[in-house]
Scaffold this motif. Structure first.
Motif, PDB file in Angstrom:
ATOM      1  N   THR A 283      81.271 163.934   9.928  1.00  8.99           N
ATOM      2  CA  THR A 283      82.478 163.542  10.651  1.00  8.99           C
ATOM      3  C   THR A 283      83.101 162.354   9.921  1.00  8.99           C
ATOM      4  OG1 THR A 283      81.502 164.221  12.760  1.00  8.99           O
ATOM      5  CG2 THR A 283      83.434 162.802  12.857  1.00  8.99           C
ATOM      6  N   ILE A 284      84.411 162.402   9.709  1.00  8.67           N
ATOM      7  CA  ILE A 284      85.066 161.369   8.900  1.00  8.67           C
ATOM      8  C   ILE A 284      86.343 160.867   9.572  1.00  8.67           C
ATOM      9  CG2 ILE A 284      84.146 162.342   6.768  1.00  8.67           C
ATOM     10  CD1 ILE A 284      86.895 163.514   6.171  1.00  8.67           C
ATOM     11  N   THR A 285      86.734 159.667   9.176  1.00 16.97           N
ATOM     12  CA  THR A 285      88.048 159.153   9.544  1.00 16.97           C
ATOM     13  C   THR A 285      88.502 158.182   8.469  1.00 16.97           C
ATOM     14  OG1 THR A 285      89.380 158.283  11.366  1.00 16.97           O
ATOM     15  CG2 THR A 285      87.346 157.097  10.862  1.00 16.97           C
ATOM     16  N   ASN A 286      89.781 157.880   8.491  1.00 18.43           N
ATOM     17  CA  ASN A 286      90.346 156.941   7.531  1.00 18.43           C
ATOM     18  C   ASN A 286      91.583 156.305   8.143  1.00 18.43           C
ATOM     19  OD1 ASN A 286      90.082 156.040   4.583  1.00 18.43           O
ATOM     20  ND2 ASN A 286      92.264 156.525   4.725  1.00 18.43           N
ATOM     21  N   ARG A 287      91.858 155.080   7.733  1.00 24.09           N
ATOM     22  CA  ARG A 287      93.048 154.400   8.258  1.00 24.09           C
ATOM     23  C   ARG A 287      94.301 155.235   7.993  1.00 24.09           C
ATOM     24  NH1 ARG A 287      93.489 148.429   6.276  1.00 24.09           N
ATOM     25  NH2 ARG A 287      91.630 148.313   7.595  1.00 24.09           N
ATOM     26  N   THR A 288      94.408 155.758   6.758  1.00 22.37           N
ATOM     27  CA  THR A 288      95.458 156.725   6.437  1.00 22.37           C
ATOM     28  C   THR A 288      94.847 158.103   6.636  1.00 22.37           C
ATOM     29  OG1 THR A 288      96.384 155.200   4.793  1.00 22.37           O
ATOM     30  CG2 THR A 288      97.095 157.510   4.677  1.00 22.37           C
ATOM     31  N   LEU A 289      95.116 158.721   7.759  1.00 20.34           N
ATOM     32  CA  LEU A 289      94.408 159.937   8.161  1.00 20.34           C
ATOM     33  C   LEU A 289      94.615 161.087   7.174  1.00 20.34           C
ATOM     34  CD1 LEU A 289      92.542 160.550  10.537  1.00 20.34           C
ATOM     35  CD2 LEU A 289      94.469 161.704  11.644  1.00 20.34           C
ATOM     36  N   SER A 290      95.718 161.085   6.439  1.00 15.24           N
ATOM     37  CA  SER A 290      95.989 162.168   5.490  1.00 15.24           C
ATOM     38  C   SER A 290      94.907 162.269   4.419  1.00 15.24           C
ATOM     39  CB  SER A 290      97.357 161.976   4.834  1.00 15.24           C
ATOM     40  OG  SER A 290      97.419 160.730   4.147  1.00 15.24           O
ATOM     41  N   LYS A 291      94.265 161.138   4.071  1.00 14.78           N
ATOM     42  CA  LYS A 291      93.181 161.173   3.080  1.00 14.78           C
ATOM     43  C   LYS A 291      91.969 161.916   3.634  1.00 14.78           C
ATOM     44  CE  LYS A 291      94.390 156.995   0.493  1.00 14.78           C
ATOM     45  NZ  LYS A 291      93.921 155.676   0.002  1.00 14.78           N
ATOM     46  N   ALA A 292      91.680 161.697   4.889  1.00 13.21           N
ATOM     47  CA  ALA A 292      90.565 162.411   5.525  1.00 13.21           C
ATOM     48  C   ALA A 292      90.894 163.891   5.659  1.00 13.21           C
ATOM     49  CB  ALA A 292      90.260 161.805   6.886  1.00 13.21           C
ATOM     50  N   LEU A 293      92.129 164.200   6.013  1.00 17.41           N
ATOM     51  CA  LEU A 293      92.546 165.596   6.162  1.00 17.41           C
ATOM     52  C   LEU A 293      92.529 166.329   4.820  1.00 17.41           C
ATOM     53  CD1 LEU A 293      95.470 165.085   8.701  1.00 17.41           C
ATOM     54  CD2 LEU A 293      93.247 166.145   9.167  1.00 17.41           C
ATOM     55  N   ALA A 294      92.776 165.608   3.736  1.00 16.02           N
ATOM     56  CA  ALA A 294      92.722 166.222   2.405  1.00 16.02           C
ATOM     57  C   ALA A 294      91.296 166.647   2.064  1.00 16.02           C
ATOM     58  CB  ALA A 294      93.248 165.245   1.353  1.00 16.02           C
ATOM     59  N   ILE A 295      90.313 165.855   2.493  1.00 21.45           N
ATOM     60  CA  ILE A 295      88.911 166.226   2.290  1.00 21.45           C
ATOM     61  C   ILE A 295      88.564 167.438   3.144  1.00 21.45           C
ATOM     62  CG2 ILE A 295      86.517 165.458   2.582  1.00 21.45           C
ATOM     63  CD1 ILE A 295      87.481 162.619   1.943  1.00 21.45           C
ATOM     64  N   GLN A 296      89.037 167.426   4.372  1.00 21.12           N
ATOM     65  CA  GLN A 296      88.783 168.561   5.260  1.00 21.12           C
ATOM     66  C   GLN A 296      89.401 169.849   4.707  1.00 21.12           C
ATOM     67  OE1 GLN A 296      90.922 168.911   9.046  1.00 21.12           O
ATOM     68  NE2 GLN A 296      88.935 169.055  10.095  1.00 21.12           N
ATOM     69  N   ALA A 297      90.527 169.742   4.020  1.00 16.41           N
ATOM     70  CA  ALA A 297      91.163 170.922   3.427  1.00 16.41           C
ATOM     71  C   ALA A 297      90.247 171.569   2.396  1.00 16.41           C
ATOM     72  CB  ALA A 297      92.494 170.538   2.794  1.00 16.41           C
ATOM     73  N   ASP A 298      89.462 170.733   1.688  1.00 21.40           N
ATOM     74  CA  ASP A 298      88.506 171.259   0.704  1.00 21.40           C
ATOM     75  C   ASP A 298      87.202 171.700   1.347  1.00 21.40           C
ATOM     76  OD1 ASP A 298      90.268 170.794  -1.389  1.00 21.40           O
ATOM     77  OD2 ASP A 298      89.479 168.782  -1.793  1.00 21.40           O
ATOM     78  N   HIS A 299      86.864 171.085   2.480  1.00 21.56           N
ATOM     79  CA  HIS A 299      85.612 171.395   3.187  1.00 21.56           C
ATOM     80  C   HIS A 299      85.946 171.606   4.672  1.00 21.56           C
ATOM     81  CE1 HIS A 299      83.602 169.989  -0.456  1.00 21.56           C
ATOM     82  NE2 HIS A 299      84.264 168.861  -0.360  1.00 21.56           N
ATOM     83  N   PRO A 300      86.425 172.776   5.041  1.00 23.90           N
ATOM     84  CA  PRO A 300      86.958 173.016   6.392  1.00 23.90           C
ATOM     85  C   PRO A 300      85.983 172.749   7.531  1.00 23.90           C
ATOM     86  CG  PRO A 300      87.580 174.802   4.905  1.00 23.90           C
ATOM     87  CD  PRO A 300      86.599 173.951   4.161  1.00 23.90           C
ATOM     88  N   LEU A 301      84.675 172.783   7.267  1.00 24.30           N
ATOM     89  CA  LEU A 301      83.710 172.567   8.342  1.00 24.30           C
ATOM     90  C   LEU A 301      83.502 171.094   8.675  1.00 24.30           C
ATOM     91  CD1 LEU A 301      81.028 175.303   7.542  1.00 24.30           C
ATOM     92  CD2 LEU A 301      82.876 175.369   9.224  1.00 24.30           C
ATOM     93  N   ILE A 302      84.049 170.207   7.852  1.00 26.79           N
ATOM     94  CA  ILE A 302      83.995 168.781   8.163  1.00 26.79           C
ATOM     95  C   ILE A 302      84.905 168.483   9.350  1.00 26.79           C
ATOM     96  CG2 ILE A 302      84.829 166.531   7.331  1.00 26.79           C
ATOM     97  CD1 ILE A 302      83.654 167.115   4.649  1.00 26.79           C
ATOM     98  N   THR A 303      84.450 167.585  10.230  1.00 25.73           N
ATOM     99  CA  THR A 303      85.254 167.166  11.380  1.00 25.73           C
ATOM    100  C   THR A 303      86.006 165.885  11.048  1.00 25.73           C
ATOM    101  OG1 THR A 303      83.669 168.124  12.943  1.00 25.73           O
ATOM    102  CG2 THR A 303      85.183 166.456  13.798  1.00 25.73           C
ATOM    103  N   VAL A 304      87.290 165.867  11.349  1.00 30.69           N
ATOM    104  CA  VAL A 304      88.109 164.666  11.182  1.00 30.69           C
ATOM    105  C   VAL A 304      88.444 164.098  12.555  1.00 30.69           C
ATOM    106  CG1 VAL A 304      90.313 163.733  10.375  1.00 30.69           C
ATOM    107  CG2 VAL A 304      89.106 165.447   8.990  1.00 30.69           C
ATOM    108  N   GLU A 305      88.174 162.809  12.736  1.00 34.36           N
ATOM    109  CA  GLU A 305      88.517 162.127  13.984  1.00 34.36           C
ATOM    110  C   GLU A 305      89.574 161.053  13.719  1.00 34.36           C
ATOM    111  OE1 GLU A 305      87.768 163.079  16.802  1.00 34.36           O
ATOM    112  OE2 GLU A 305      85.934 164.274  16.611  1.00 34.36           O
ATOM    113  N   HIS A 306      90.273 160.670  14.771  1.00 31.40           N
ATOM    114  CA  HIS A 306      91.338 159.692  14.632  1.00 31.40           C
ATOM    115  C   HIS A 306      90.838 158.251  14.637  1.00 31.40           C
ATOM    116  CE1 HIS A 306      93.794 163.211  15.615  1.00 31.40           C
ATOM    117  NE2 HIS A 306      94.822 162.541  15.136  1.00 31.40           N
TER     118      HIS A 306
END
Length: 273
Positions: free
Chosen positions: A31-54
């Motif tokens: 599970t990941i998050t980042n201050r700039t959420l788009s960076k976390a979402l970019a990782i999720q795009a490569d690894h769809p099973l990763i969870t992104v939280e706000h």
């Protein structure tokens, strides 16, 4: 084991990619998050099973081990923010050198470790520097050692050699890539070799030298002895290096330690406030 990452900048992403490529863990456990959420979402795009939280709090609630991949001065405010969510079953892992495990243990009641990675870990190689807090139990120590043994050679270090160890392991690749680029540029400037050919030859030379050291066929001193034939071309080059390098690396360590001391002073003010 559910693993969280707060901060997915350069090093956060390197760790995530390396851990997944090595199959040390599964993307569904992260599970990941980042201050700039788009960076976390970019990782999720490569690894769809990763969870992104706000929020960082949501990462803590879904994880047992939480990597703090943020700047040193952001660590203390983050620990204060997360303290209500952290329990004895959590383990916080900082990847930044100026903050000690003892300082973190003063703020939070969970288990604490510090693991300083290297960009070389992205190739599932190199060293990671480990320091465990007294709060960190045998299970988490063993698990973190296992996790990082998949992407590096974990080496335990004491607080008093943290900066120099990090200079070698983490900063070293940047220092020597700079020197190698200057080496390539000089070859192009002084001869008819092209930039592409000089870069290719230099890169292959470094890879080959690394394999010689890894296989323990030669050490650094014996490598010089074998290549530097008395009265030969290499010897003339070594003479130039001996004359012109001077105290270059001494000055590098002095400068990095000066910056480290400045960072420690700022961090200490936060933790003692």
């Amino acid at each position: 084991m559910n693993i969280g990452f707060i901060g997915t900048g350069n090093m956060g992403r390197i760790l995530i990619d390396a851990l997944l490529e090595s199959e040390a863990t599964h993307p569904s456990t992260i599970t990941i998050t980042n201050r700039t959420l788009s960076k976390a979402l970019a990782i999720q795009a490569d690894h769809p099973l990763i969870t992104v939280e706000h929020t960082a709090e949501e990462v803590v609630n879904k994880s047992k081990i939480i990597f703090l991949c943020v700047k040193p001065l952001d660590i203390h405010p983050l620990l204060i923010k997360l303290k209500p969510q952290l329990t004895q079953n959590h383990c916080i892992v900082s990847i930044t050198s100026p903050i000690s495990v003892e300082q973190m243990e003063e703020v939070v009641d969970c288990q604490v470790a510090r693991i300083i990675p290297s960009i070389t870990n992205r190739a599932l190689a190199g060293v990671s520097l480990t320091t465990f807090g007294e709060s960190c139990n045998r299970y988490y120590r063993s698990y973190l050692q296992h996790l990082f043994s998949k992407i590096s050679r974990p080496i335990s270090i004491d607080q008093d050699i943290t900066r120099v160890s990090s200079d070698i392991v983490s900063c070293g690749p940047a220092f020597f890539s700079f020197l190698l680029q200057r080496f390539i540029d000089a070859a192009v400037q002084e001869t008819n070799i092209s930039q592409d050919v000089a870069t290719k030859l230099t890169s292959e030379m470094v890879i080959g030298m690394g394999k010689l050291l890894e296989s323990e066929i030669f050490t650094l001193p014996t490598l010089q002895e074998k290549v530097c034939v008395k009265g030969g071309v290499t010897g003339e080059g070594i003479k130039v290096l001996e004359k012109e390098l001077g105290d270059l690396f001494v000055h590098i360590f002095q400068k990095t330690h000066l910056k480290f001391d400045e960072d420690i002073e700022k961090v200490t003010h936060q933790f003692n406030f």
